[in-house]
Design an enzyme around this catalytic site. Structure first.
Site, PDB file in Angstrom:
ATOM      1  N   GLU A 203       0.786  -1.219   0.000  1.00 29.94           N
ATOM      2  CA  GLU A 203       0.000   0.000   0.000  1.00 29.94           C
ATOM      3  C   GLU A 203       0.825   1.280   0.000  1.00 29.94           C
ATOM      4  OE1 GLU A 203      -3.399   0.033  -0.281  1.00 29.94           O
ATOM      5  OE2 GLU A 203      -3.131  -2.125  -0.582  1.00 29.94           O
ATOM      6  N   SER A 466       7.082 -41.822 -23.430  1.00 25.63           N
ATOM      7  CA  SER A 466       7.689 -43.070 -22.956  1.00 25.63           C
ATOM      8  C   SER A 466       7.629 -43.221 -21.442  1.00 25.63           C
ATOM      9  CB  SER A 466       9.149 -43.142 -23.413  1.00 25.63           C
ATOM     10  OG  SER A 466       9.214 -43.268 -24.820  1.00 25.63           O
TER      11      SER A 466
END
Length: 535
Positions: A203, A466
């Site tokens: 902020e 694979s």
């Protein structure tokens, strides 16, 4: 103001030149004197009005931020539960009472107020402080020895026998003000340092160095909004936000903004930085719970995590700090994904500002943590997940996780030395499992969690290739072990060409580099990853 008045009498040459102008215009000396007197009175009147205005604003700031002007609800409590020797815990609904008071169940000995543990013949409860006329023992957990469901004995933290203990009274309702603001005021020392840092990081990064207005932030926001041609970024400081929340409406106008700046200046003049931050953390809005608004960090910590503000963790602090920008958008109850992404932004900002280190950031910002959160939220529901205070015991091995991150970082760096640069950085994913149990010990879903929270290990849709073959082989060998087949690693299979019918037509798989095989063992098929044999 005194300086301006003094300068009025410091430059007679200017007054003489004005006199010459009056003579040239045909006005008399008397007219000149009267005009000068009139202007002096106008000037003094304006100066007095300005001083009165500034004095009133200074007084107004001090008057309207006093605690008697905060809307804090009155809380209604029920009768505190008293547990005596001989009581039947089931009849007392003891477990239900602990749940309603948001006590968290832990393993081992409870070490913090509001926690308890449960064994076959013993319950240990660490009571919170309460304001009843007969407070419970302080300083540790009370042991409740149970026999056939009844309280056989009560033992204080110091080992003394007790006749009874009393839990804190349960809140049964609130008398709300006209704005329906639900808050509990706390001092800054009762707020987690993690949350204080998270709020400043998101902020107002220069909160401790500006005097209420951050010119640099205002300039950055102005050019960003000009570039976007919309209100895309704000330049308000924490002090300005506090001034707006106390004194002004949400309406955006130039005069309102100028008044906000003036109020912020006087807030900084009257109060210290810690006092301003404390007021801000008690004032801000965190979302809705039906008709009541959740205001202030103490109420937010209780609402979202069933904890006091001083007890919230780094991750929880980042999530709550992220909510401030837009409580409806970043509420974990309404949009868990947006809340999680915003939390990660806050953590990244804290790391950028050196408020937390890389190790803390990596520990909190985790693909694995998100994965656990998502899978458990599906079963528990978001509201229960965030407000119950569960503890999760997972199969993740921190050493494996660290090694996995290093492998991803090193592997991608090695590839990028020789690979052609792409528009986007290369990504990778890694999952490690314990071969004895199949338990997951590490998960990395991308090269940098701060840049992308998409978990490629769990969510990317791609062919396993694979990697699927060991599972096919394992299935064949398992069937053999169960007496359903006769396959071992020395079993001969065909690696020759074949065609498989599919709904899309015949499929003829090929091997790497179109290599042809005849009869081969299963061992060779897996070692050389022979596609035709496994199909």
């Amino acid at each position: 103001m005194i300086g301006i008045l003094s300068k009025w009498y410091e430059f007679p040459a200017k007054k003489d030149s004005l006199k010459v102008c009056f003579k040239k215009s045909g006005l008399s000396s008397r007219d000149y004197r009267q005009t000068m007197i009139r202007w002096k009175y106008i000037f003094l009147g304006l100066a007095a009005a300005l001083l009165l205005h500034l004095g009133y604003v200074y007084y107004k700031v001090g008057r309207d931020v006093g605690r008697e002007h905060w809307e804090v609800p009155s809380i209604l409590y029920g009768r505190p539960a008293e547990i005596r020797k001989g009581d039947h815990l089931g009849n007392l609904r003891f477990a239900e009472r602990l749940s309603r008071l948001s006590y968290r169940k832990v393993t081992g000995k409870p070490s913090a107020p509001g926690t308890y543990s449960e064994e076959r013949a013993k319950v240990q409860v660490f009571p919170r402080e309460n304001s009843s006329e007969k407070p419970s023992p302080k300083g540790g957990p009370v042991e409740i020895i149970v026999s056939e469901g009844r309280v056989a004995s009560l033992v204080s933290p110091g080992g003394a026998q007790l006749d009874s203990i009393r839990l804190e009274p349960e809140e049964i309702g609130r008398i709300m003000g006209p704005k329906m603001e639900s808050r509990r005021l706390v001092s800054l020392s009762a707020v987690s340092p993690f949350f204080q840092k998270a709020v400043i990081a998101t902020e107002d990064a220069r909160f401790y160095s500006h005097s209420g207005i951050d010119i640099r932030a205002i300039g950055r926001a102005f050019f960003a909004n000009l570039r976007e041609q919309r209100f895309a970024q704000g330049g308000s400081t924490i002090t300005q936000q506090l001034a707006k929340n106390f004194f002004l409406s949400p309406r955006k106008t130039l005069w309102r903004k100028l008044y906000e700046i003036e109020l912020a200046f006087f807030l900084e003049l009257r109060y210290s930085k810690p006092e301003i931050l404390e007021m801000y953390l008690n004032k801000i809005y965190f979302g809705q719970d039906g008709p009541r608004g959740i205001y202030g960090i103490e109420e937010a910590a209780e609402f979202y995590f069933s904890k006091a503000a001083k007890d919230i963790s780094l991750e929880e602090s980042a999530l709550l700090a992220g909510i401030i920008r837009s409580p409806n958008r970043y509420s974990p109850f309404k949009d868990p994904k947006a809340a999680k992404e915003r939390r990660s932004e806050v953590l990244a900002r804290m790391r950028e500002m050196a408020m937390i280190g890389d190790n803390e950031f990596r520990h909190m910002a985790s693909y694995f943590q998100d994965y656990v959160q998502r899978t458990t939220a599906a079963e528990l529901g978001d509201e229960k997940l965030y407000r119950t205070g569960y503890r999760y015991y997972t199969t993740l091995d921190p050493a494996h996780q660290a090694a996995a991150r290093e492998a991803i970082a090193g592997g991608l760096a090695e590839i990028e030395k020789t690979a052609r640069p792409a528009d986007e950085p290369l990504q990778a994913a890694l999952v490690a499992v314990d071969p004895k149990t199949g338990a997951m010990t590490a998960m990395v879903g991308g090269r940098d969690y701060a840049e992308s929270q998409f978990n490629r290990a769990a969510d990317a849709k791609r062919q396993p290739g694979s990697a699927f073959k060991p599972f096919v082989l394992l299935t064949a060998l398992s069937q053999s072990a169960n007496g359903k087949g006769g396959k071992t690693l020395s079993t001969m299979v065909s690696g020759g060409p074949l065609s498989v019918p599919t709904p899309e037509g015949p499929w003829s798989p090929a091997n790497f580099e179109r290599k042809a095989y005849g009869k081969i063992t299963l061992r060779k098929a897996i070692e050389e990853s022979v596609n035709t044999a496994f199909v």
